[in-house]
Design an enzyme around this catalytic site. Sequence first.
Site, mmCIF file in Angstrom:
data_model
loop_
_atom_site.group_PDB
_atom_site.id
_atom_site.type_symbol
_atom_site.label_atom_id
_atom_site.label_comp_id
_atom_site.label_asym_id
_atom_site.label_seq_id
_atom_site.Cartn_x
_atom_site.Cartn_y
_atom_site.Cartn_z
ATOM 1 C CE1 TYR A 132 1.284 -3.267 -4.187
ATOM 2 C CE2 TYR A 132 0.807 -5.535 -4.802
ATOM 3 C CZ TYR A 132 1.167 -4.602 -3.840
ATOM 4 O OH TYR A 132 1.412 -4.996 -2.549
ATOM 5 C CG PHE A 167 -5.659 -7.643 -1.965
ATOM 6 C CD1 PHE A 167 -6.872 -8.026 -2.526
ATOM 7 C CD2 PHE A 167 -4.548 -7.520 -2.788
ATOM 8 C CE1 PHE A 167 -6.967 -8.289 -3.886
ATOM 9 C CE2 PHE A 167 -4.631 -7.781 -4.137
ATOM 10 C CZ PHE A 167 -5.845 -8.167 -4.698
ATOM 11 C CG ASP A 168 -0.440 -7.401 -0.889
ATOM 12 O OD1 ASP A 168 -1.373 -6.621 -0.630
ATOM 13 O OD2 ASP A 168 0.506 -7.102 -1.624
ATOM 14 C CB THR A 169 -1.554 -12.099 3.567
ATOM 15 O OG1 THR A 169 -0.512 -11.188 3.957
ATOM 16 C CG2 THR A 169 -1.383 -13.417 4.303
#
Length: 417
Positions: free
Chosen positions: A110, A202-204
Amino acid sequence: MTETVTVAGPAELVDGPSAPPVLDVVVPVYNEETDLGVCVRRLHEYLAGGFPFPARITIADNASTDATLAVAELLAAELDDVRVVHLDAKGRGRALRTVWQHSDAQVVAYMDVDLSTDLNALLPLVAPLVSGHSDLAIGTRLGAGSRVVRGPKREFISRCYNLLLKASLRARFSDAQCGFKAMRTDVARRLLPLVEDGEWFFDTELLVIAERAGLRIHEVPVDWIDDPDSRVDIVDTARKDLRGIWRLGRALGTGSLPLAELRRAVGREPLLPGVPLGMVGQLIRFALVGVGSTLAYVLLYLLIQPMTGAQVANFAALLITAVANTAANRAFTFGVRGRAGMVSDQFQGLLIFGFGLLVTSGSLFALHHWAPGAPVQLELFVLVAANLIATLMRFIGLRWVFRETARPALLTEAGAR
């Protein structure tokens, strides 16, 4: 040209008419009617202009209230290998989870709609995943080779956030929130069900869980230019991130996350029962360093012993090899680089050397007490046997010395992380 899929609740994406692509690049958007066309056309031109892997662009519209969805559908109708997924619920993480879990591509990625990251970093991001070398790949704005243009406020916030992650969750990756990530799809299907957050954390959460499970994370330094028109609410995001850190830290502390099962499912680390993550590789590297140290010790002892006697020769040979051994294990076995903490590491290594000296000197004292005329060959035999005991304790001691700064099994990589 591909299909438009509307998603309300759990997603079931319909396969397109062509063969599955190697790469599926997701562009999550919310109210981006102005920038979406420029972004997708530029990305499409880049992928069609010599990118070595078949690729698709998926526009993930998460509950936009403007004309974003209409613009996305026009782009899908105009351009080959572009599709649209619409979700009725807002959240970048939720959009990525929906598309990634159901993608038929080999690798999912993404990037932010503003294309702040130079697209030339896309191939270095994807290649280690296609080859199977790595499980996840992230762009980093905080690496030594990164070139970043952004204001001091955002720079300060980003660095503080990543320092907070290192202090609270012991994260070893350098940049959690860079909007430029990729993952093998088979890994995504096993990892994503463990990630609770559907927004900015979310990424972390994804990276911390992956790292704790022993997955290999590849880092790519990027050229990155800040978007001054960012829609992120910094205060609200910070509040939610802190709440996410607390929740994730508690889950890791209580052992409620099935990390061992994930590790076994992906097959990344050949763990032995009861052996901590990374110890297998560390033992192998420690043994290689130990063989070299032992040979150096024997040579030094044979050179010094005729001039000084056994005890002094043992002390001098052990001291010299201990300093070299600590330096080699610091860099090679435990993956610690740079001068920071070097003096402290050597000091603690010398404390461990003191135990080895006690064991070996005691062995020599006992030998000379019971066999005063023992030849040098017997002295070496006794010293090597005593050093085996000292070596075991040295490995345990060095694992403790480098417990915070080492990268377990070198799983978190920077350029090979």
